[in-house]
Design an enzyme around this catalytic site. Structure first.
Site, PDB file in Angstrom:
ATOM      1  N   CYS A  31     -71.517  -5.264  48.210  1.00 12.04           N
ATOM      2  CA  CYS A  31     -70.466  -4.702  49.067  1.00 12.04           C
ATOM      3  C   CYS A  31     -71.080  -4.069  50.312  1.00 12.04           C
ATOM      4  O   CYS A  31     -71.623  -4.766  51.145  1.00 12.04           O
ATOM      5  CB  CYS A  31     -69.616  -3.723  48.252  1.00 12.04           C
ATOM      6  SG  CYS A  31     -68.044  -3.327  49.031  1.00 12.04           S
ATOM      7  N   HIS A  89     -68.099  -6.773  43.124  1.00  8.93           N
ATOM      8  CA  HIS A  89     -68.906  -5.759  42.431  1.00  8.93           C
ATOM      9  C   HIS A  89     -69.319  -6.195  41.028  1.00  8.93           C
ATOM     10  O   HIS A  89     -68.619  -5.882  40.065  1.00  8.93           O
ATOM     11  CB  HIS A  89     -68.101  -4.456  42.330  1.00  8.93           C
ATOM     12  CG  HIS A  89     -68.001  -3.725  43.621  1.00  8.93           C
ATOM     13  ND1 HIS A  89     -68.959  -2.832  44.050  1.00  8.93           N
ATOM     14  CD2 HIS A  89     -67.071  -3.767  44.593  1.00  8.93           C
ATOM     15  CE1 HIS A  89     -68.618  -2.344  45.236  1.00  8.93           C
ATOM     16  NE2 HIS A  89     -67.470  -2.896  45.588  1.00  8.93           N
ATOM     17  N   GLU A 137     -71.630  -4.889  39.304  1.00 11.74           N
ATOM     18  CA  GLU A 137     -71.998  -3.685  38.530  1.00 11.74           C
ATOM     19  C   GLU A 137     -70.766  -3.008  37.932  1.00 11.74           C
ATOM     20  O   GLU A 137     -70.874  -2.164  37.062  1.00 11.74           O
ATOM     21  CB  GLU A 137     -72.810  -2.720  39.398  1.00 11.74           C
ATOM     22  CG  GLU A 137     -72.035  -1.754  40.259  1.00 11.74           C
ATOM     23  CD  GLU A 137     -71.363  -2.386  41.474  1.00 11.74           C
ATOM     24  OE1 GLU A 137     -71.259  -3.630  41.558  1.00 11.74           O
ATOM     25  OE2 GLU A 137     -70.897  -1.612  42.348  1.00 11.74           O
TER      26      GLU A 137
END
Lengths: 81, 237
Positions: B86, B203, B205
């Protein structure tokens, strides 16, 4: 003082410009052909000559003020007290 | 094997990345402060999401001109693995470590939603455990995620297998509706020419535990770990 204008390259899509254009039409400004939104920066800097100031502004514009992938820059210089 | 997470003023996904590596994957991880001039000993450095320096001027622009990014460039040039997520992707493009640029979403709206990407290149350290065509569910959350590359660069990216992820629907089809931001050719993530630096807007994660709605993001991290393990074995052999 330097006045620097940073604008999106013409081939880069500008959704902000399109939104402003649409709002202007909604206000009744029928003649608006195109709107592009850019950035304007004022810098006060010390330099002995205009050439020296121009060289500094060029480098700042290339290295930080604009992103050369998507933006162009232009600037003007004037002496201040 | 050691992961690092660079923390800038305005980073806000640093904890997510750190948590995933330490608590889910059980690997060594350390924060790297924005004022560091040397990175230290890392195998993978993650640039997390957020709004570094308020994203003033352009997203990622100010973070990209810090000493720690100069050190990161040295790390990348010597073959170190770098993952930008990002805002981290925006920083990498601004720093010139990845080609192209990320522009305002074409909708002008901040897009925060679950979505899907398709793996386009599984020959990288980041995707070795995925198959080309795999569809991964990962959230996006950004306002400046519209990937732009001029036509000649776009051709290069395709020819060199540098497009890593594209936005697709859940069945893996490219469509305008699946594209959250107007990215050219639905590009969600790219690699540098050498393949050791990858950036993506979604994302991974935040897609590493069932409680979060998806574990599809793990494949990136497991690929990296597998790659490093193979390298360790090769190094000892």
């Amino acid at each position: 003082m330097a006045k620097v204008e940073v604008t999106l390259k013409k081939e880069v899509h500008d959704p902000q410009g399109t939104a402003v254009e649409n709002s202007l039409r909604a206000l009744g400004f029928d003649g608006v052909q195109r709107v592009r939104v850019g950035k304007y920066l004022e810098l006060v800097l010390e330099a002995e000559t205009f050439e020296e100031a121009a060289a500094k502004i060029e480098e700042m514009s290339r290295r930080l003020l604009s992103n050369p992938v998507i933006e162009d820059y232009d600037y003007s210089l004037q002496e201040v007290e | 094997m050691k992961f690092g997470v660079i923390v800038f003023p305005g980073s806000n996904c640093d904890l997510d990345a750190y948590h995933l590596v330490r608590d889910v994957l059980k690997r060594d991880v350390e924060y790297i402060g924005y004022d560091r001039r040397k990175l230290g000993n890392f195998d993978v450095v993650i640039l997390p999401g957020g709004f570094t320096y308020g994203d003033y001027l352009r997203s990622g622009a100010l973070a990209a001109r810090t000493p720690v990014i100069e050190a990161l460039a040295g790390f990348a040039n010597s073959g170190g693995l770098v993952l930008g997520i990002c805002n981290g992707f925006q920083v990498l493009t601004e720093a010139g470590l990845l080609p192209g640029a990320l522009c305002r979403n074409d909708s002008l709206q901040f897009r925060c939603r679950q979505g899907y990407v398709r793996v386009e290149t599984n020959t990288l350290a980041f995707t070795g455990k995925a198959k080309n065509g795999d569809v991964l569910k990962m959230p996006v959350a950004h306002g400046d995620g519209s990937y732009y590359a001029p036509p000649e660069l776009l051709r290069d990216l395709d020819d060199n297998g540098q497009v890593v992820f594209r936005y697709v629907d859940r069945d893996g089809r490219i469509s305008e509706a699946a594209n959250p931001n107007g990215s050219t050719a639905n590009i969600a993530g790219i690699a540098n020419r050498r393949g050791n630096v990858v950036g993506l807007m979604p994302h991974p994660e935040r897609a590493g535990e069932r409680a979060l709605g998806s574990v599809d993001g793990l494949v990136l991290f497991r690929s990296l770990i597998g790659h490093l393990q193979d390298r360790e074995v090769a190094g000892n052999g």
